[in-house]
Design a protein around this motif. Sequence first.
Motif, mmCIF file in Angstrom:
data_model
loop_
_atom_site.group_PDB
_atom_site.id
_atom_site.type_symbol
_atom_site.label_atom_id
_atom_site.label_comp_id
_atom_site.label_asym_id
_atom_site.label_seq_id
_atom_site.Cartn_x
_atom_site.Cartn_y
_atom_site.Cartn_z
ATOM 1 N N MET A 25 53.487 50.377 47.394
ATOM 2 C CA MET A 25 52.158 49.794 47.487
ATOM 3 C C MET A 25 51.982 48.680 46.460
ATOM 4 O O MET A 25 51.526 47.575 46.775
ATOM 5 N N ALA A 26 52.380 48.970 45.207
ATOM 6 C CA ALA A 26 52.268 47.971 44.142
ATOM 7 C C ALA A 26 53.158 46.764 44.425
ATOM 8 O O ALA A 26 52.747 45.610 44.229
ATOM 9 N N TYR A 27 54.372 47.031 44.876
ATOM 10 C CA TYR A 27 55.302 45.941 45.227
ATOM 11 C C TYR A 27 54.697 45.029 46.281
ATOM 12 O O TYR A 27 54.711 43.798 46.142
ATOM 13 N N LYS A 28 54.151 45.613 47.337
ATOM 14 C CA LYS A 28 53.591 44.811 48.424
ATOM 15 C C LYS A 28 52.347 44.040 47.963
ATOM 16 O O LYS A 28 52.146 42.884 48.352
ATOM 17 N N MET A 29 51.534 44.659 47.132
ATOM 18 C CA MET A 29 50.356 43.968 46.605
ATOM 19 C C MET A 29 50.749 42.763 45.770
ATOM 20 O O MET A 29 50.174 41.677 45.899
ATOM 21 N N LEU A 30 51.737 42.946 44.902
ATOM 22 C CA LEU A 30 52.164 41.860 44.027
ATOM 23 C C LEU A 30 52.836 40.744 44.811
ATOM 24 O O LEU A 30 52.604 39.558 44.541
ATOM 25 N N ARG A 31 53.677 41.086 45.772
ATOM 26 C CA ARG A 31 54.321 40.054 46.593
ATOM 27 C C ARG A 31 53.306 39.316 47.452
ATOM 28 O O ARG A 31 53.525 38.170 47.847
ATOM 29 N N HIS A 32 52.172 39.965 47.699
ATOM 30 C CA HIS A 32 51.100 39.349 48.479
ATOM 31 C C HIS A 32 50.212 38.462 47.604
ATOM 32 O O HIS A 32 49.314 37.799 48.105
ATOM 33 N N GLY A 33 50.471 38.457 46.300
ATOM 34 C CA GLY A 33 49.707 37.602 45.401
ATOM 35 C C GLY A 33 48.455 38.229 44.836
ATOM 36 O O GLY A 33 47.574 37.520 44.328
ATOM 37 N N LEU A 34 48.370 39.558 44.873
ATOM 38 C CA LEU A 34 47.159 40.226 44.391
ATOM 39 C C LEU A 34 47.227 40.572 42.906
ATOM 40 O O LEU A 34 46.288 41.166 42.374
ATOM 41 N N GLY A 35 48.290 40.201 42.234
ATOM 42 C CA GLY A 35 48.438 40.556 40.829
ATOM 43 C C GLY A 35 47.331 40.018 39.952
ATOM 44 O O GLY A 35 46.528 40.768 39.393
ATOM 45 N N GLU A 36 47.237 38.707 39.818
ATOM 46 C CA GLU A 36 46.212 38.113 38.971
ATOM 47 C C GLU A 36 44.826 38.245 39.587
ATOM 48 O O GLU A 36 43.832 38.372 38.889
ATOM 49 N N ARG A 37 44.740 38.220 40.896
ATOM 50 C CA ARG A 37 43.442 38.332 41.550
ATOM 51 C C ARG A 37 42.818 39.699 41.336
ATOM 52 O O ARG A 37 41.601 39.865 41.468
ATOM 53 N N SER A 38 43.653 40.697 41.017
ATOM 54 C CA SER A 38 43.138 42.047 40.833
ATOM 55 C C SER A 38 42.578 42.275 39.435
ATOM 56 O O SER A 38 42.020 43.334 39.155
ATOM 57 N N ARG A 39 42.724 41.296 38.546
ATOM 58 C CA ARG A 39 42.137 41.410 37.221
ATOM 59 C C ARG A 39 40.829 40.632 37.210
ATOM 60 O O ARG A 39 40.806 39.442 37.517
ATOM 61 N N THR A 40 39.770 41.287 36.842
ATOM 62 C CA THR A 40 38.459 40.664 36.902
ATOM 63 C C THR A 40 38.305 39.645 35.775
ATOM 64 O O THR A 40 38.933 39.758 34.714
ATOM 65 N N PRO A 41 37.447 38.621 35.966
ATOM 66 C CA PRO A 41 37.191 37.648 34.896
ATOM 67 C C PRO A 41 36.712 38.311 33.609
ATOM 68 O O PRO A 41 37.051 37.871 32.512
ATOM 69 N N LYS A 42 35.935 39.385 33.739
ATOM 70 C CA LYS A 42 35.447 40.093 32.557
ATOM 71 C C LYS A 42 36.601 40.693 31.771
ATOM 72 O O LYS A 42 36.619 40.654 30.535
ATOM 73 N N GLU A 43 37.580 41.265 32.479
ATOM 74 C CA GLU A 43 38.750 41.845 31.815
ATOM 75 C C GLU A 43 39.528 40.783 31.058
ATOM 76 O O GLU A 43 39.911 40.969 29.902
ATOM 77 N N ARG A 44 39.774 39.653 31.712
ATOM 78 C CA ARG A 44 40.540 38.577 31.075
ATOM 79 C C ARG A 44 39.829 38.060 29.838
ATOM 80 O O ARG A 44 40.430 37.864 28.780
ATOM 81 N N LEU A 45 38.520 37.816 29.956
ATOM 82 C CA LEU A 45 37.748 37.275 28.842
ATOM 83 C C LEU A 45 37.719 38.242 27.677
ATOM 84 O O LEU A 45 37.909 37.844 26.515
ATOM 85 N N ALA A 46 37.509 39.526 27.959
ATOM 86 C CA ALA A 46 37.431 40.524 26.893
ATOM 87 C C ALA A 46 38.729 40.586 26.104
ATOM 88 O O ALA A 46 38.715 40.636 24.867
ATOM 89 N N TYR A 47 39.865 40.574 26.797
ATOM 90 C CA TYR A 47 41.138 40.664 26.091
ATOM 91 C C TYR A 47 41.422 39.397 25.296
ATOM 92 O O TYR A 47 41.903 39.451 24.162
ATOM 93 N N ARG A 48 41.099 38.242 25.878
ATOM 94 C CA ARG A 48 41.346 36.979 25.171
ATOM 95 C C ARG A 48 40.511 36.891 23.903
ATOM 96 O O ARG A 48 40.982 36.449 22.854
ATOM 97 N N LEU A 49 39.249 37.307 23.979
ATOM 98 C CA LEU A 49 38.390 37.281 22.796
ATOM 99 C C LEU A 49 38.889 38.252 21.739
ATOM 100 O O LEU A 49 38.954 37.930 20.550
ATOM 101 N N GLN A 50 39.262 39.439 22.184
ATOM 102 C CA GLN A 50 39.730 40.458 21.255
ATOM 103 C C GLN A 50 41.011 40.033 20.559
ATOM 104 O O GLN A 50 41.139 40.108 19.337
ATOM 105 N N SER A 51 41.988 39.566 21.344
ATOM 106 C CA SER A 51 43.276 39.173 20.761
ATOM 107 C C SER A 51 43.170 37.862 19.997
ATOM 108 O O SER A 51 43.987 37.573 19.127
ATOM 109 N N GLY A 52 42.151 37.052 20.310
ATOM 110 C CA GLY A 52 41.977 35.786 19.616
ATOM 111 C C GLY A 52 41.426 35.949 18.212
ATOM 112 O O GLY A 52 41.784 35.211 17.294
ATOM 113 N N PHE A 53 40.546 36.935 18.046
ATOM 114 C CA PHE A 53 39.895 37.120 16.744
ATOM 115 C C PHE A 53 40.502 38.248 15.922
ATOM 116 O O PHE A 53 40.291 38.327 14.723
#
Length: 383
Positions: free
Chosen positions: A76-104
């Motif tokens: 299931m994970a293999y097919k999702m990733l090959r379908h391009g759902l990898g980055e799309r499955s991470r929400t903007p809130k998740e990305r922003l939170a990690y970038r802010l946390q790791s940045g400071f």
Amino acid sequence: MTSHQPTEFVVLPETRARRIVEQLLDGSGIALNGSNPWDLRVHHPDFFSRVLHQGTLGLGESYMDGWWDCDRIDEMAYKMLRHGLGERSRTPKERLAYRLQSGFLNLQSKARAYIVGEAHYDLGNDLFARMLDPTWCYSCGYWKDATTLHEAQLAKLELAARKLELEPGMRVLDIGCGWGSFTEHAARHHGVEVTGITISKEQAELGRKRCKGLPVEILLQDYRDLNGHFDRIVSIGMFEHVGHRNYRTYFDTVDRLLDSQGLFVLHTIGSNTSDISADPFINKYIFPNGVLPSTTHINKASEGHLLMEDWQNFGADYDLTLMAWLRNFDAHWPEIADNYSERTRRMFRYYLAVCAGAFRARNLQLWQVVFSKGRPGRYDAPR
């Protein structure tokens, strides 16, 4: 159905949320409540809203909570990733939170270095004993000529030893020695003296028992506090915990400790991009504060200190390794089920299977990199 309360999320009408999920899966080969082993069987009406609002964290947590099942999560994970759902499955809130946390914050500072040991590696030796092979290697095996997990792990240990060109009497440092896999192998089969370090109390205690009678010292210590002088240095499956803010310090430390004629073997999972990010599920439940390096990260951090002699990628072998661990885990779970919750069992199954799918899709890599200090002559890396 578990009584665990999930993180708060906005509940959309089931029909609307389901339609959006179906659109995302369209063309992936994955169906909802289908008959294929990689299809999702949904048990909870709020599953669709949870995944849409929480991304990969919601997908993993909802599996832990029993909201859905799948016979082959790896496929299931293999097919999702090959379908391009990898980055799309991470929400903007998740990305922003990690970038802010790791940045400071330095998420992998010395003060925080022991978090992953306490959260994951100290979970229980009874669990890892049944999941891993007798070498206790918790890193990718080398399956070039292997047919079993044990053969693959022995081959990986010997491959690293051969790349280091070990000779009897050498002093070797093992950064992130785990339960003493390479430490024991090198001392027993190559006649070297080994100092191993780990940030896990459980690993250090068991590693010392396994290496009793050998010229081995295992320390509960952060790599930044190391002193001494070593002919060879190895680091297998530890660099993923170093963090981008500490890459330079890590290579500074290796440079300081390594003999002028020495060799250093770095064995690490690698990312295809240089983005500073982490999968929210893995970061929360499996390896807190972990960050995967890219080729650029390693090149820049080592530049000016060490000379890269060889770079080998056998990331496809991690798929085989993870699936072997999953089979062991499933087969032996009844022996330890009383010691853990059903939610823990589903957490581990999901983690192992999803990671196998990611390596199968070539979204993740496994590198062994050999460094020197520019010693004279040609270096021929064994394969």
